[in-house]
Design a protein around this motif. Structure first.
Motif, PDB file in Angstrom:
ATOM      1  N   VAL A  17       0.840  -1.182   0.000  1.00 41.47           N
ATOM      2  CA  VAL A  17       0.000   0.000   0.000  1.00 41.47           C
ATOM      3  C   VAL A  17       0.885   1.245   0.000  1.00 41.47           C
ATOM      4  O   VAL A  17       0.635   2.196  -0.745  1.00 41.47           O
ATOM      5  CB  VAL A  17      -0.944  -0.016   1.222  1.00 41.47           C
ATOM      6  CG1 VAL A  17      -1.694   1.291   1.341  1.00 41.47           C
ATOM      7  CG2 VAL A  17      -1.893  -1.186   1.159  1.00 41.47           C
ATOM      8  N   LYS A  18       1.932   1.257   0.826  1.00 48.02           N
ATOM      9  CA  LYS A  18       2.825   2.402   0.873  1.00 48.02           C
ATOM     10  C   LYS A  18       3.543   2.588  -0.454  1.00 48.02           C
ATOM     11  O   LYS A  18       3.688   3.707  -0.946  1.00 48.02           O
ATOM     12  CB  LYS A  18       3.854   2.232   2.010  1.00 48.02           C
ATOM     13  CG  LYS A  18       3.303   2.496   3.345  1.00 48.02           C
ATOM     14  CD  LYS A  18       4.403   2.498   4.362  1.00 48.02           C
ATOM     15  CE  LYS A  18       3.823   2.867   5.717  1.00 48.02           C
ATOM     16  NZ  LYS A  18       4.853   3.025   6.723  1.00 48.02           N
ATOM     17  N   ARG A  19       3.987   1.488  -1.016  1.00 48.71           N
ATOM     18  CA  ARG A  19       4.684   1.569  -2.306  1.00 48.71           C
ATOM     19  C   ARG A  19       3.739   2.094  -3.379  1.00 48.71           C
ATOM     20  O   ARG A  19       4.110   2.958  -4.175  1.00 48.71           O
ATOM     21  CB  ARG A  19       5.223   0.184  -2.694  1.00 48.71           C
ATOM     22  CG  ARG A  19       6.083   0.202  -3.948  1.00 48.71           C
ATOM     23  CD  ARG A  19       6.690  -1.151  -4.253  1.00 48.71           C
ATOM     24  NE  ARG A  19       5.746  -2.247  -4.343  1.00 48.71           N
ATOM     25  CZ  ARG A  19       5.077  -2.586  -5.454  1.00 48.71           C
ATOM     26  NH1 ARG A  19       5.253  -1.916  -6.561  1.00 48.71           N
ATOM     27  NH2 ARG A  19       4.243  -3.597  -5.446  1.00 48.71           N
ATOM     28  N   LEU A  20       2.524   1.591  -3.390  1.00 48.35           N
ATOM     29  CA  LEU A  20       1.538   2.048  -4.370  1.00 48.35           C
ATOM     30  C   LEU A  20       1.182   3.519  -4.159  1.00 48.35           C
ATOM     31  O   LEU A  20       0.988   4.257  -5.121  1.00 48.35           O
ATOM     32  CB  LEU A  20       0.293   1.170  -4.314  1.00 48.35           C
ATOM     33  CG  LEU A  20       0.469  -0.273  -4.807  1.00 48.35           C
ATOM     34  CD1 LEU A  20      -0.816  -1.067  -4.577  1.00 48.35           C
ATOM     35  CD2 LEU A  20       0.848  -0.304  -6.269  1.00 48.35           C
ATOM     36  N   GLU A  21       1.097   3.956  -2.887  1.00 50.50           N
ATOM     37  CA  GLU A  21       0.812   5.363  -2.610  1.00 50.50           C
ATOM     38  C   GLU A  21       1.960   6.245  -3.073  1.00 50.50           C
ATOM     39  O   GLU A  21       1.744   7.336  -3.604  1.00 50.50           O
ATOM     40  CB  GLU A  21       0.548   5.564  -1.107  1.00 50.50           C
ATOM     41  CG  GLU A  21      -0.798   5.052  -0.659  1.00 50.50           C
ATOM     42  CD  GLU A  21      -1.010   5.189   0.839  1.00 50.50           C
ATOM     43  OE1 GLU A  21      -0.082   5.629   1.560  1.00 50.50           O
ATOM     44  OE2 GLU A  21      -2.121   4.866   1.289  1.00 50.50           O
ATOM     45  N   MET A  22       3.198   5.784  -2.904  1.00 50.30           N
ATOM     46  CA  MET A  22       4.359   6.542  -3.370  1.00 50.30           C
ATOM     47  C   MET A  22       4.362   6.631  -4.896  1.00 50.30           C
ATOM     48  O   MET A  22       4.613   7.685  -5.487  1.00 50.30           O
ATOM     49  CB  MET A  22       5.663   5.901  -2.866  1.00 50.30           C
ATOM     50  CG  MET A  22       5.887   6.109  -1.389  1.00 50.30           C
ATOM     51  SD  MET A  22       7.342   5.275  -0.752  1.00 50.30           S
ATOM     52  CE  MET A  22       8.624   5.894  -1.795  1.00 50.30           C
ATOM     53  N   GLU A  23       4.060   5.497  -5.546  1.00 51.24           N
ATOM     54  CA  GLU A  23       3.998   5.488  -7.019  1.00 51.24           C
ATOM     55  C   GLU A  23       2.885   6.400  -7.494  1.00 51.24           C
ATOM     56  O   GLU A  23       3.027   7.111  -8.487  1.00 51.24           O
ATOM     57  CB  GLU A  23       3.794   4.064  -7.530  1.00 51.24           C
ATOM     58  CG  GLU A  23       5.026   3.201  -7.461  1.00 51.24           C
ATOM     59  CD  GLU A  23       4.789   1.804  -8.023  1.00 51.24           C
ATOM     60  OE1 GLU A  23       3.810   1.609  -8.786  1.00 51.24           O
ATOM     61  OE2 GLU A  23       5.585   0.920  -7.703  1.00 51.24           O
TER      62      GLU A  23
END
Length: 100
Positions: free
Chosen positions: A3-9
């Protein structure tokens, strides 16, 4: 973690999207300016260029004719000079014949 990675992307992609939209806007403004300012000037320049090329072609054609015209004029002057000399000679002979 995903989720964090997707939010950063997502944040990165949103930033890229904003930047690309701004670039698109700038390009559209430039295109409008080119269409309204540069294109009409370019069209006038092309017309002027075409006119100049036509005039240059005419000048070249005239220039090709000049040597022949000068030769003809020189021949004409020589002919006139010869006829004038011949007329003066005939006049002189006629005067001598009248004296005799």
């Amino acid at each position: 973690m995903n989720v964090k990675r997707l939010e950063m992307e997502k944040g990165t992609l949103e930033t890229d999207n904003i930047r690309l939209n701004q670039e698109l806007s700038d390009i559209r403004e430039r295109l409008n300016r080119l269409s309204s300012d540069v294109l009409p000037r370019l069209t006038r320049i092309e017309e002027t260029h075409s006119t100049i090329l036509d005039e240059l072609k005419n000048i070249r054609q005239d220039a090709e004719l000049l040597p022949g015209m000068f030769r003809k004029e020189a021949i004409m002057k020589n002919t006139i000079r010869e006829e004038s000399i011949k007329a003066i000679e005939e006049k002189r002979k006629a005067k001598q014949e009248l004296k005799i």
